[in-house]
Each structure stands twice: as structure tokens, then as C-alpha cells.
Scaffold this motif. Sequence first.
Motif, mmCIF file in Angstrom:
data_model
loop_
_atom_site.group_PDB
_atom_site.id
_atom_site.type_symbol
_atom_site.label_atom_id
_atom_site.label_comp_id
_atom_site.label_asym_id
_atom_site.label_seq_id
_atom_site.Cartn_x
_atom_site.Cartn_y
_atom_site.Cartn_z
ATOM 1 N N GLU A 35 1.393 -1.309 0.174
ATOM 2 C CA GLU A 35 -0.132 -0.156 -0.337
ATOM 3 C C GLU A 35 0.674 1.277 0.202
ATOM 4 O O GLU A 35 0.367 2.330 -0.808
ATOM 5 N N TYR A 36 1.743 1.518 1.212
ATOM 6 C CA TYR A 36 2.793 2.046 1.217
ATOM 7 C C TYR A 36 3.382 3.014 -0.343
ATOM 8 O O TYR A 36 3.860 3.795 -0.248
ATOM 9 N N LEU A 37 4.341 1.195 -1.092
ATOM 10 C CA LEU A 37 4.792 1.903 -2.178
ATOM 11 C C LEU A 37 4.073 1.963 -3.389
ATOM 12 O O LEU A 37 4.626 2.294 -4.186
ATOM 13 N N THR A 38 3.297 1.413 -3.356
ATOM 14 C CA THR A 38 2.260 2.439 -4.723
ATOM 15 C C THR A 38 2.088 3.406 -4.054
ATOM 16 O O THR A 38 1.917 4.518 -5.124
ATOM 17 N N ILE A 57 -2.431 5.937 5.786
ATOM 18 C CA ILE A 57 -1.456 5.950 4.684
ATOM 19 C C ILE A 57 -1.817 7.129 4.108
ATOM 20 O O ILE A 57 -0.850 8.473 3.813
ATOM 21 N N ALA A 58 -2.664 7.229 3.527
ATOM 22 C CA ALA A 58 -3.352 8.756 2.593
ATOM 23 C C ALA A 58 -4.715 9.047 2.525
ATOM 24 O O ALA A 58 -5.177 8.084 2.183
ATOM 25 N N ARG A 59 -4.915 10.120 3.657
ATOM 26 C CA ARG A 59 -6.130 10.242 3.545
ATOM 27 C C ARG A 59 -6.971 10.683 2.568
ATOM 28 O O ARG A 59 -7.926 10.715 2.283
ATOM 29 N N GLU A 60 -5.964 11.622 0.980
ATOM 30 C CA GLU A 60 -6.210 11.777 0.224
ATOM 31 C C GLU A 60 -6.891 10.719 -1.206
ATOM 32 O O GLU A 60 -7.491 11.295 -1.664
ATOM 33 N N ALA A 61 -6.199 9.396 -0.635
ATOM 34 C CA ALA A 61 -6.173 8.960 -1.289
ATOM 35 C C ALA A 61 -8.197 8.034 -2.391
ATOM 36 O O ALA A 61 -8.733 8.121 -1.502
ATOM 37 N N ARG A 62 -8.489 7.825 -3.694
ATOM 38 C CA ARG A 62 -9.397 8.086 -4.236
ATOM 39 C C ARG A 62 -9.602 6.355 -3.792
ATOM 40 O O ARG A 62 -8.607 5.620 -4.074
ATOM 41 N N ILE A 63 -11.003 5.338 -3.202
ATOM 42 C CA ILE A 63 -10.338 3.999 -3.225
ATOM 43 C C ILE A 63 -11.592 3.886 -3.477
ATOM 44 O O ILE A 63 -12.951 4.437 -3.063
ATOM 45 N N ALA A 64 -12.098 2.714 -3.922
ATOM 46 C CA ALA A 64 -12.422 1.682 -4.501
ATOM 47 C C ALA A 64 -13.221 0.345 -3.392
ATOM 48 O O ALA A 64 -11.408 -0.484 -4.220
ATOM 49 N N VAL A 65 -14.465 -0.147 -2.989
ATOM 50 C CA VAL A 65 -14.149 -1.032 -3.238
ATOM 51 C C VAL A 65 -14.895 -2.255 -3.895
ATOM 52 O O VAL A 65 -15.142 -2.132 -4.321
ATOM 53 N N ILE A 92 -13.789 3.893 5.604
ATOM 54 C CA ILE A 92 -13.321 4.512 5.166
ATOM 55 C C ILE A 92 -12.973 5.423 4.038
ATOM 56 O O ILE A 92 -12.401 6.124 3.319
ATOM 57 N N GLY A 93 -14.204 6.127 3.611
ATOM 58 C CA GLY A 93 -14.762 6.898 3.113
ATOM 59 C C GLY A 93 -14.506 6.673 1.694
ATOM 60 O O GLY A 93 -13.807 7.499 0.595
#
Length: 242
Positions: free
Chosen positions: A125-128, A157-165, A181-182
Motif C-alpha cells: 500500500e505504501y509503495l504504491t 497512509i493517505a487520507r486523500e487517496a481515492r478508494i473503491a471497494v 473508509i470514505g
Amino acid sequence: MRPTRRLPPWGSDVLIYAHRGYSAKYPENTLAAFQAALPYAEGIELDVQLSKDGRLVVIHDETVDRTTDGSGYVKDMTLRQIRLLSTESGERIPTLEEVLLLIESSDVTLNIELKTDRFDYDGIEYLTWLAVTEFKLEQRVVFSSFNPDTLIRLRDIAREARIAVLTVDGHPGLVDFIERIGAEAVHAQPEFIGTRDWMTLREQNRLIRLYTINDPNELPDMTGVDAIMTDEVERFQSRSHR
């Protein structure tokens, strides 16, 4: 010659994502497949795994057996060993950084699926996220995974990351997890449409992206669908060549 723009049968608001690139005509998850998809798609979907020496490599399976002339688990091979492999047409397994460089000057959205379903790669996750930030593409990358722990770590790690489940057709606790997780979206199969979770997420203005649809004649009711993922990206032309 530029492809002629056709209005898609479901309307112009549904975006097209190239599933593993233009994988119906080119070896999946290769630079050739991604390059070929650019004239036809608003988004590109790919899969990332971690090599033995901690490099982000773009491949769907946990092994290299199906898509290359090699054999073995990605996690047990160094990047150098992976670089020696090729598809039937001579394409190589790219690194994530190579794909980011390829799409950097375009305007496509990149969907990175973190393939931690079977092996929970330490630090992926961090490396990506680090690779994406180095290219300043945070706003154009969506991260997805079937593994909820992966998405939780990414959000930490990243509060601003765009995430899809990622899901198939929904599951208990899906809506609560998305809220927790927003996540901006759910990526699901067509069977998800019409479920209670789908209705709730639409009320919340979450995005719905469907995978993997390869025949325009088999499209479900596209009401409430924001994007589809397809191997046959040229059959779903939704934009003119840049």
C-alpha cells in the motif's frame, strides 16, 4: 486513422475503463495493451503485485504461468528475473512506474487494483501510494482491492487517496465499510445492480463501476451506473481520439 466517434447506446455519461488495458487484442496488463486503450477509454484498470525484491509489477495472477513463458510465484522472483519473461508476442511484464510514465501526459483515470487477495504483500500500500505521488497523479488514480485490510491500511497512509471497494454482488457490511473508509465507489459485477446495497450507495452519491462487460448487447439497465470495465474497449467507443 482516428476512430469515428459513436454515441454509446446507454448514453454519454457512462465512462469506459479498459480492463487490464485493451486486453481483447493485446496481452493483458502490458504497455502495448495500455497504449492501445488510450484512444477509446476514460480509464484504465490494472493489477499490481510485489516482487521478491519489493518492486511493483503489473500482473493479475499470483504466478507468471498463464501470461508468460515462465513459471513460479511473482513473490518469489526478483524484478530482474521477471524482466526475462515475455508473453507469446514478446511483451514484458511492466512495472507500475512504467505505466504511470505512459499515462502521465494523457487524461485517463488509472484504477490500480492491489492484488492482496491471496498474499498480503507487506508494504504494498505504501509503495504504491509513493509511486503515484512521485508522478503527482493522486487525483487521477483510484485504488481498489477485494482485501478490506489493504484498503484500511491505504486510508491510514493517505487520507486523500481515492478508494473503491471491490465486490461481486455485495456482501454484509459493505455499505458500512464504504462509509468507514470514505470510499468514493464500489466496483461490482452487473448482478449488484438493483440490490439494497446498490440503492443505498446511490442515495449516498457513491459511484458504481461494473466489471467485466465485453458485449454491448449484454449490458444491464445502466441507470445508476457510472462506468463499465471491458476487455473489448473498442466496441464501447465513447470518445474520439485525443
